[in-house]
Write a protein that holds these residues in place. Structure first.
Motif, PDB file in Angstrom:
ATOM      1  N   TYR A 158       0.845  -1.223  -0.053  1.00 13.53           N
ATOM      2  CA  TYR A 158       0.104   0.155   0.049  1.00 13.53           C
ATOM      3  C   TYR A 158       0.981   1.409  -0.084  1.00 13.53           C
ATOM      4  O   TYR A 158       1.769   1.463   1.041  1.00 13.53           O
ATOM      5  CB  TYR A 158      -0.820  -0.028   1.283  1.00 13.53           C
ATOM      6  CG  TYR A 158      -1.689  -1.251   1.328  1.00 13.53           C
ATOM      7  CD1 TYR A 158      -3.197  -1.174   1.021  1.00 13.53           C
ATOM      8  CD2 TYR A 158      -1.310  -2.384   1.740  1.00 13.53           C
ATOM      9  CE1 TYR A 158      -3.997  -2.213   1.113  1.00 13.53           C
ATOM     10  CE2 TYR A 158      -2.077  -3.502   1.826  1.00 13.53           C
ATOM     11  CZ  TYR A 158      -3.274  -3.387   1.629  1.00 13.53           C
ATOM     12  OH  TYR A 158      -4.226  -4.756   1.652  1.00 13.53           O
ATOM     13  N   VAL A 159       0.643   2.305  -1.038  1.00 20.07           N
ATOM     14  CA  VAL A 159       1.519   3.390  -1.180  1.00 20.07           C
ATOM     15  C   VAL A 159       0.916   4.455  -1.069  1.00 20.07           C
ATOM     16  O   VAL A 159      -0.181   4.620  -1.666  1.00 20.07           O
ATOM     17  CB  VAL A 159       2.228   3.301  -2.479  1.00 20.07           C
ATOM     18  CG1 VAL A 159       3.111   4.652  -2.859  1.00 20.07           C
ATOM     19  CG2 VAL A 159       3.167   1.933  -2.766  1.00 20.07           C
ATOM     20  N   ASP A 160       1.376   5.408   0.170  1.00 21.03           N
ATOM     21  CA  ASP A 160       0.827   6.628   0.404  1.00 21.03           C
ATOM     22  C   ASP A 160       0.438   7.389  -0.848  1.00 21.03           C
ATOM     23  O   ASP A 160       1.758   7.487  -1.520  1.00 21.03           O
ATOM     24  CB  ASP A 160       1.319   7.315   1.489  1.00 21.03           C
ATOM     25  CG  ASP A 160       0.510   8.658   1.940  1.00 21.03           C
ATOM     26  OD1 ASP A 160       0.350   9.622   1.218  1.00 21.03           O
ATOM     27  OD2 ASP A 160       0.147   8.307   3.144  1.00 21.03           O
ATOM     28  N   LEU A 183       5.224   6.780  -0.116  1.00 17.15           N
ATOM     29  CA  LEU A 183       6.187   5.686   0.610  1.00 17.15           C
ATOM     30  C   LEU A 183       5.209   4.758   0.787  1.00 17.15           C
ATOM     31  O   LEU A 183       3.814   4.861   0.947  1.00 17.15           O
ATOM     32  CB  LEU A 183       6.608   6.339   1.795  1.00 17.15           C
ATOM     33  CG  LEU A 183       7.572   7.608   1.542  1.00 17.15           C
ATOM     34  CD1 LEU A 183       7.824   8.357   2.925  1.00 17.15           C
ATOM     35  CD2 LEU A 183       9.040   6.769   1.163  1.00 17.15           C
ATOM     36  N   PRO A 184       5.797   3.514   0.907  1.00 20.53           N
ATOM     37  CA  PRO A 184       4.913   2.303   1.433  1.00 20.53           C
ATOM     38  C   PRO A 184       4.643   2.412   2.655  1.00 20.53           C
ATOM     39  O   PRO A 184       5.321   2.872   3.450  1.00 20.53           O
ATOM     40  CB  PRO A 184       5.882   0.921   1.113  1.00 20.53           C
ATOM     41  CG  PRO A 184       7.242   1.654   1.274  1.00 20.53           C
ATOM     42  CD  PRO A 184       7.157   3.119   0.446  1.00 20.53           C
ATOM     43  N   VAL A 185       3.337   2.043   3.045  1.00 21.02           N
ATOM     44  CA  VAL A 185       2.667   2.340   4.542  1.00 21.02           C
ATOM     45  C   VAL A 185       2.370   1.014   4.781  1.00 21.02           C
ATOM     46  O   VAL A 185       2.130   0.665   6.280  1.00 21.02           O
ATOM     47  CB  VAL A 185       1.469   3.407   4.552  1.00 21.02           C
ATOM     48  CG1 VAL A 185       1.887   4.595   4.434  1.00 21.02           C
ATOM     49  CG2 VAL A 185       0.293   3.111   3.707  1.00 21.02           C
ATOM     50  N   ARG A 186       2.367  -0.086   4.261  1.00 19.72           N
ATOM     51  CA  ARG A 186       1.938  -1.463   4.513  1.00 19.72           C
ATOM     52  C   ARG A 186       2.758  -2.452   3.524  1.00 19.72           C
ATOM     53  O   ARG A 186       2.421  -2.021   2.345  1.00 19.72           O
ATOM     54  CB  ARG A 186       0.295  -1.791   4.693  1.00 19.72           C
ATOM     55  CG  ARG A 186       0.214  -3.023   5.205  1.00 19.72           C
ATOM     56  CD  ARG A 186      -1.047  -3.186   6.040  1.00 19.72           C
ATOM     57  NE  ARG A 186      -1.315  -4.611   6.365  1.00 19.72           N
ATOM     58  CZ  ARG A 186      -1.063  -5.412   7.241  1.00 19.72           C
ATOM     59  NH1 ARG A 186      -0.141  -4.786   8.164  1.00 19.72           N
ATOM     60  NH2 ARG A 186      -1.309  -6.446   7.524  1.00 19.72           N
ATOM     61  N   PHE A 187       2.976  -3.542   3.875  1.00 17.89           N
ATOM     62  CA  PHE A 187       3.393  -4.591   3.013  1.00 17.89           C
ATOM     63  C   PHE A 187       2.952  -6.110   3.825  1.00 17.89           C
ATOM     64  O   PHE A 187       3.034  -6.115   4.940  1.00 17.89           O
ATOM     65  CB  PHE A 187       4.996  -4.623   2.898  1.00 17.89           C
ATOM     66  CG  PHE A 187       5.596  -5.913   2.499  1.00 17.89           C
ATOM     67  CD1 PHE A 187       5.688  -5.875   0.892  1.00 17.89           C
ATOM     68  CD2 PHE A 187       6.070  -6.774   2.922  1.00 17.89           C
ATOM     69  CE1 PHE A 187       6.066  -7.120  -0.001  1.00 17.89           C
ATOM     70  CE2 PHE A 187       6.563  -8.037   2.333  1.00 17.89           C
ATOM     71  CZ  PHE A 187       6.756  -8.053   0.867  1.00 17.89           C
ATOM     72  N   GLU A 188       2.500  -6.727   2.784  1.00 22.85           N
ATOM     73  CA  GLU A 188       2.216  -8.181   3.236  1.00 22.85           C
ATOM     74  C   GLU A 188       2.808  -9.128   2.003  1.00 22.85           C
ATOM     75  O   GLU A 188       2.689  -8.877   0.909  1.00 22.85           O
ATOM     76  CB  GLU A 188       0.462  -8.299   3.109  1.00 22.85           C
ATOM     77  CG  GLU A 188      -0.187  -7.132   4.105  1.00 22.85           C
ATOM     78  CD  GLU A 188      -1.694  -7.338   3.566  1.00 22.85           C
ATOM     79  OE1 GLU A 188      -2.153  -7.772   2.689  1.00 22.85           O
ATOM     80  OE2 GLU A 188      -2.396  -6.677   4.201  1.00 22.85           O
TER      81      GLU A 188
END
Length: 147
Positions: free
Chosen positions: A99-101, A106-111
């Motif tokens: 998830y990129v803001d 910037l990435p705010v979450r990675f799975e």
């Protein structure tokens, strides 16, 4: 880092005790995590995605990317789902979601997910990192990192 140790604050209830210090390759810590604490962070996520997709492309394996507008932690983000369908020994994950803001880029979450098991529609979650309540250029001096 100082004296080869990493200072970090765990998420959730464990973080109530404050910051902890540990060796980057602490076996007890690595038993519950895929990466040492020194490899957590936005830069590491960006590098991981870049390396993983480059590896797939160098092997001529298909990489599928799906995008969608999304909300995460009250932020407008673009959700990227990256699917690598051809299993091999060097593949990092069957599916990665980042998830990129939209404002900061910037990435705010990675799975990262494994392949689905027989009869399942989604794979097991291998790891997830979230970066929330970020504050930039707050005027924090170098002494804030001394311990």
């Amino acid at each position: 880092k100082k004296d080869g140790k990493v200072r970090y604050r765990p998420a959730g209830v464990a973080g109530r005790k404050g910051f902890l210090k540990l060796e980057p390759d602490d076996p007890k810590f690595l038993a519950d995590h895929r990466h040492p604490a020194t490899e957590w962070g936005m830069g590491a996520v960006i590098e991981l995605i870049a390396k993983s997709t480059a590896r797939e492309k160098s092997l001529n394996n298909p990489v599928e990317v799906f995008t969608a507008d999304y909300q995460f932690a009250s932020r407008n983000v673009t959700k990227y789902e990256i699917a690598t369908r051809r299993p091999h020994a060097l593949r990092y994950a069957a599916r990665m979601v980042v998830y990129v803001d939209k404002e900061t880029k910037l990435p705010v979450r990675f799975e990262a997910y494994d392949d689905p098991k027989a009869g399942a529609t989604t794979g097991e979650l291998l790891e997830a990192y979230s970066f929330t309540d970020l504050k930039f250029n707050t005027g924090v001096g170098e002494t804030a990192f001394d311990y």
